[in-house]
Motif scaffolding. Structure first.
Motif, PDB file in Angstrom:
ATOM      1  N   SER A  20     107.599 105.093  36.828  1.00  0.00           N
ATOM      2  CA  SER A  20     107.056 104.779  35.499  1.00  0.00           C
ATOM      3  C   SER A  20     106.523 103.352  35.447  1.00  0.00           C
ATOM      4  CB  SER A  20     108.150 104.974  34.442  1.00  0.00           C
ATOM      5  OG  SER A  20     107.662 104.722  33.160  1.00  0.00           O
ATOM      6  N   PHE A  21     107.236 102.448  36.104  1.00  0.00           N
ATOM      7  CA  PHE A  21     106.803 101.043  36.177  1.00  0.00           C
ATOM      8  C   PHE A  21     105.449 100.924  36.881  1.00  0.00           C
ATOM      9  CE2 PHE A  21     106.753  96.998  38.519  1.00  0.00           C
ATOM     10  CZ  PHE A  21     106.926  96.100  37.480  1.00  0.00           C
ATOM     11  N   SER A  22     105.268 101.634  37.986  1.00  0.00           N
ATOM     12  CA  SER A  22     104.005 101.592  38.729  1.00  0.00           C
ATOM     13  C   SER A  22     102.867 102.182  37.910  1.00  0.00           C
ATOM     14  CB  SER A  22     104.148 102.351  40.050  1.00  0.00           C
ATOM     15  OG  SER A  22     105.069 101.703  40.904  1.00  0.00           O
ATOM     16  N   PHE A  23     103.154 103.240  37.154  1.00  0.00           N
ATOM     17  CA  PHE A  23     102.136 103.833  36.276  1.00  0.00           C
ATOM     18  C   PHE A  23     101.683 102.813  35.236  1.00  0.00           C
ATOM     19  CE2 PHE A  23     101.243 105.977  32.212  1.00  0.00           C
ATOM     20  CZ  PHE A  23     100.109 106.693  32.570  1.00  0.00           C
ATOM     21  N   CYS A  24     102.643 102.106  34.637  1.00  0.00           N
ATOM     22  CA  CYS A  24     102.310 101.067  33.650  1.00  0.00           C
ATOM     23  C   CYS A  24     101.465  99.967  34.271  1.00  0.00           C
ATOM     24  CB  CYS A  24     103.594 100.462  33.074  1.00  0.00           C
ATOM     25  SG  CYS A  24     104.231 101.347  31.674  1.00  0.00           S
ATOM     26  N   GLU A  25     101.800  99.574  35.490  1.00  0.00           N
ATOM     27  CA  GLU A  25     101.052  98.523  36.175  1.00  0.00           C
ATOM     28  C   GLU A  25      99.603  98.938  36.394  1.00  0.00           C
ATOM     29  OE1 GLU A  25     101.722  95.527  36.639  1.00  0.00           O
ATOM     30  OE2 GLU A  25     103.579  95.121  37.706  1.00  0.00           O
ATOM     31  N   CYS A  26      99.382 100.186  36.816  1.00  0.00           N
ATOM     32  CA  CYS A  26      98.018 100.685  37.020  1.00  0.00           C
ATOM     33  C   CYS A  26      97.208 100.621  35.726  1.00  0.00           C
ATOM     34  CB  CYS A  26      98.045 102.130  37.527  1.00  0.00           C
ATOM     35  SG  CYS A  26      98.487 102.304  39.261  1.00  0.00           S
ATOM     36  N   CYS A  27      97.809 101.065  34.637  1.00  0.00           N
ATOM     37  CA  CYS A  27      97.122 101.043  33.341  1.00  0.00           C
ATOM     38  C   CYS A  27      96.905  99.610  32.862  1.00  0.00           C
ATOM     39  CB  CYS A  27      97.933 101.822  32.310  1.00  0.00           C
ATOM     40  SG  CYS A  27      98.112 103.573  32.679  1.00  0.00           S
ATOM     41  N   PHE A  28      97.899  98.762  33.090  1.00  0.00           N
ATOM     42  CA  PHE A  28      97.846  97.372  32.621  1.00  0.00           C
ATOM     43  C   PHE A  28      96.676  96.616  33.241  1.00  0.00           C
ATOM     44  CE2 PHE A  28      99.286  92.924  33.293  1.00  0.00           C
ATOM     45  CZ  PHE A  28      99.354  92.526  31.971  1.00  0.00           C
ATOM     46  N   ILE A  29      96.541  96.672  34.565  1.00  0.00           N
ATOM     47  CA  ILE A  29      95.456  95.920  35.203  1.00  0.00           C
ATOM     48  C   ILE A  29      94.100  96.536  34.889  1.00  0.00           C
ATOM     49  CG2 ILE A  29      96.902  95.029  37.060  1.00  0.00           C
ATOM     50  CD1 ILE A  29      95.840  97.152  38.882  1.00  0.00           C
ATOM     51  N   SER A  30      94.076  97.838  34.575  1.00  0.00           N
ATOM     52  CA  SER A  30      92.808  98.499  34.256  1.00  0.00           C
ATOM     53  C   SER A  30      92.286  98.128  32.876  1.00  0.00           C
ATOM     54  CB  SER A  30      92.960 100.025  34.360  1.00  0.00           C
ATOM     55  OG  SER A  30      93.265 100.400  35.691  1.00  0.00           O
ATOM     56  N   THR A  31      93.103  97.487  32.059  1.00  0.00           N
ATOM     57  CA  THR A  31      92.619  97.032  30.753  1.00  0.00           C
ATOM     58  C   THR A  31      91.814  95.738  30.854  1.00  0.00           C
ATOM     59  OG1 THR A  31      94.614  95.738  30.281  1.00  0.00           O
ATOM     60  CG2 THR A  31      94.618  98.035  29.605  1.00  0.00           C
ATOM     61  N   VAL A  32      92.009  95.000  31.957  1.00  0.00           N
ATOM     62  CA  VAL A  32      91.414  93.657  32.063  1.00  0.00           C
ATOM     63  C   VAL A  32      90.433  93.528  33.227  1.00  0.00           C
ATOM     64  CG1 VAL A  32      91.942  91.227  32.484  1.00  0.00           C
ATOM     65  CG2 VAL A  32      93.395  92.563  30.969  1.00  0.00           C
ATOM     66  N   ILE A  33      90.832  93.997  34.414  1.00  0.00           N
ATOM     67  CA  ILE A  33      90.060  93.728  35.623  1.00  0.00           C
ATOM     68  C   ILE A  33      88.642  94.309  35.602  1.00  0.00           C
ATOM     69  CG2 ILE A  33      90.030  93.922  38.136  1.00  0.00           C
ATOM     70  CD1 ILE A  33      92.114  92.008  37.018  1.00  0.00           C
ATOM     71  N   PRO A  34      88.402  95.548  35.135  1.00  0.00           N
ATOM     72  CA  PRO A  34      87.021  96.054  35.123  1.00  0.00           C
ATOM     73  C   PRO A  34      86.039  95.153  34.372  1.00  0.00           C
ATOM     74  CG  PRO A  34      88.545  97.862  34.798  1.00  0.00           C
ATOM     75  CD  PRO A  34      89.361  96.606  34.754  1.00  0.00           C
ATOM     76  N   LYS A  35      86.448  94.627  33.231  1.00  0.00           N
ATOM     77  CA  LYS A  35      85.570  93.720  32.480  1.00  0.00           C
ATOM     78  C   LYS A  35      85.379  92.410  33.233  1.00  0.00           C
ATOM     79  CE  LYS A  35      83.078  92.223  29.095  1.00  0.00           C
ATOM     80  NZ  LYS A  35      81.724  92.782  28.882  1.00  0.00           N
ATOM     81  N   LEU A  36      86.432  91.927  33.889  1.00  0.00           N
ATOM     82  CA  LEU A  36      86.323  90.703  34.686  1.00  0.00           C
ATOM     83  C   LEU A  36      85.339  90.908  35.842  1.00  0.00           C
ATOM     84  CD1 LEU A  36      87.322  87.819  35.247  1.00  0.00           C
ATOM     85  CD2 LEU A  36      89.202  88.808  36.556  1.00  0.00           C
ATOM     86  N   LEU A  37      85.383  92.074  36.460  1.00  0.00           N
ATOM     87  CA  LEU A  37      84.442  92.388  37.538  1.00  0.00           C
ATOM     88  C   LEU A  37      83.004  92.407  37.021  1.00  0.00           C
ATOM     89  CD1 LEU A  37      86.376  95.256  39.371  1.00  0.00           C
ATOM     90  CD2 LEU A  37      86.135  92.879  40.107  1.00  0.00           C
ATOM     91  N   SER A  38      82.823  92.915  35.817  1.00  0.00           N
ATOM     92  CA  SER A  38      81.488  92.948  35.203  1.00  0.00           C
ATOM     93  C   SER A  38      80.967  91.537  34.937  1.00  0.00           C
ATOM     94  CB  SER A  38      81.541  93.754  33.903  1.00  0.00           C
ATOM     95  OG  SER A  38      80.302  93.734  33.249  1.00  0.00           O
ATOM     96  N   ILE A  39      81.884  90.647  34.552  1.00  0.00           N
ATOM     97  CA  ILE A  39      81.491  89.246  34.324  1.00  0.00           C
ATOM     98  C   ILE A  39      81.053  88.603  35.628  1.00  0.00           C
ATOM     99  CG2 ILE A  39      82.365  86.961  33.678  1.00  0.00           C
ATOM    100  CD1 ILE A  39      84.191  88.344  31.664  1.00  0.00           C
TER     101      ILE A  39
END
Length: 318
Positions: free
Chosen positions: A71-90
């Protein structure tokens, strides 16, 4: 309507779009930073996904400890996906604009998932305490129903706490600068941009941060202080080493997460130290999610053995 009222209405027009400042160095090293962060993001997602698959499919890992880790790993996957894609776009396109609603949604999921992760860490600490200090009662206490309820209430409590903060944030008027001095829609940065009195929201955010972080910290300190006492009482050095090895991975992750989050969020005024918050936030959003799979797989003999057996089965089928 009087001239003063007209001017006030104009000045308090809702900002429809924010601009993420990101990192100044990104203007010159955008493509390089894009590649580095893309590789880190993919490695984090793949590593955490691998943990989920292994702990789900291997019969030897069907224990409460690995249920919480999954469950912790699932949360981590979702957590970084809220921020990193937009950072990559920048980094790649220089696309710094983000509309008001997506920005508020990003802030919500960042805080909601982040809080859930900390409650998970508290549950995992409690699980290790019961396994080592109360081994005879452990199977009865940590039954599947209790494990599910602990994870479920981690999500529910985070949702309730963060929804209140985000609703209050979304009602604030934004009528001045729309530049967010961060690489994502950070709560402190958004509060700083509001043109109204934000003291009550500052206090509310501070209270929620204290509740989330220190609930987890106090639980971890209680659990591991008792674990340490129990380990020191073991007669054999080999038994002490084995007991401590099951907790060392969790302790490393705890130190990384608590250090950066206490620095960012546990201060009465959320708008202070905005510049330094960006560097500290990188630890949570980029470094820690990448290290978690490495720490939990390389330092955990059971997961390491399960991975080796899975690779052997794949090679055999080929």
């Amino acid at each position: 309507m009087s001239k003063e009222e007209t001017q006030m209405t104009r000045n308090e027009t809702m900002v429809l779009e924010f601009v993420l400042e990101g990192f100044h160095v990104a203007q010159h090293l955008g493509k390089l930073l894009f590649l580095v962060h893309l590789l880190v993001y993919l490695a984090s997602v793949m590593g955490n996904t691998l943990i989920i698959i292994i702990t789900w499919t291997d019969p030897r890992l069907q224990t409460p400890m690995y249920f919480f880790l999954r469950s912790f790993s699932f949360c981590e996957c979702c957590f970084i996906s809220t921020v990193i894609p937009k950072l990559l776009s920048i980094f790649l396109f220089g696309d710094r604009a983000i509309h008001f609603t997506p920005c508020i949604i990003q802030a919500f999921f960042f805080l909601f998932l982040g809080s859930t992760i900390f409650f998970h860490m508290a549950v995992m600490s409690l699980d290790r305490y019961l396994a080592i200090c109360r081994p005879l009662h452990y199977p009865t206490i940590m039954n599947p129903r209790v494990c599910f309820l602990l994870v479920f209430f981690s999500y529910v409590l985070s949702f309730v706490l963060i929804t209140g903060v985000i609703l209050k944030l979304s009602w604030l008027p934004f009528c001045g600068s729309n530049v967010i001095p961060h690489f994502f829609c950070d709560l402190g940065s958004l509060i700083h941009l509001s043109c109204s009195d934000t003291k009550s929201l500052d206090r509310m955010a501070f209270g929620v941060a204290l509740l989330v972080l220190f609930t987890s910290v106090i639980t971890a300190v209680f659990a591991y202080s008792n674990i340490l006492i129990s380990i020191m009482r073991l007669p054999s050095a080999k038994e002490r080493q084995k007991a401590f090895s099951t907790c060392s991975s969790h302790l490393i992750v705890l130190s990384l997460m608590y250090g950066s989050c206490v620095f960012i969020y546990v201060k009465p005024k959320q708008t202070s130290r905005l510049e330094s918050n960006r560097e500290a936030a990188l630890v949570n959003t980029v470094v820690t999610p990448l290290l978690n799979p490495v720490i939990y797989t390389l330092r955990n003999k059971q997961v390491h053995l399960a991975l080796r057996d899975a690779l052997s089965r794949v090679n055999f089928q080929k």
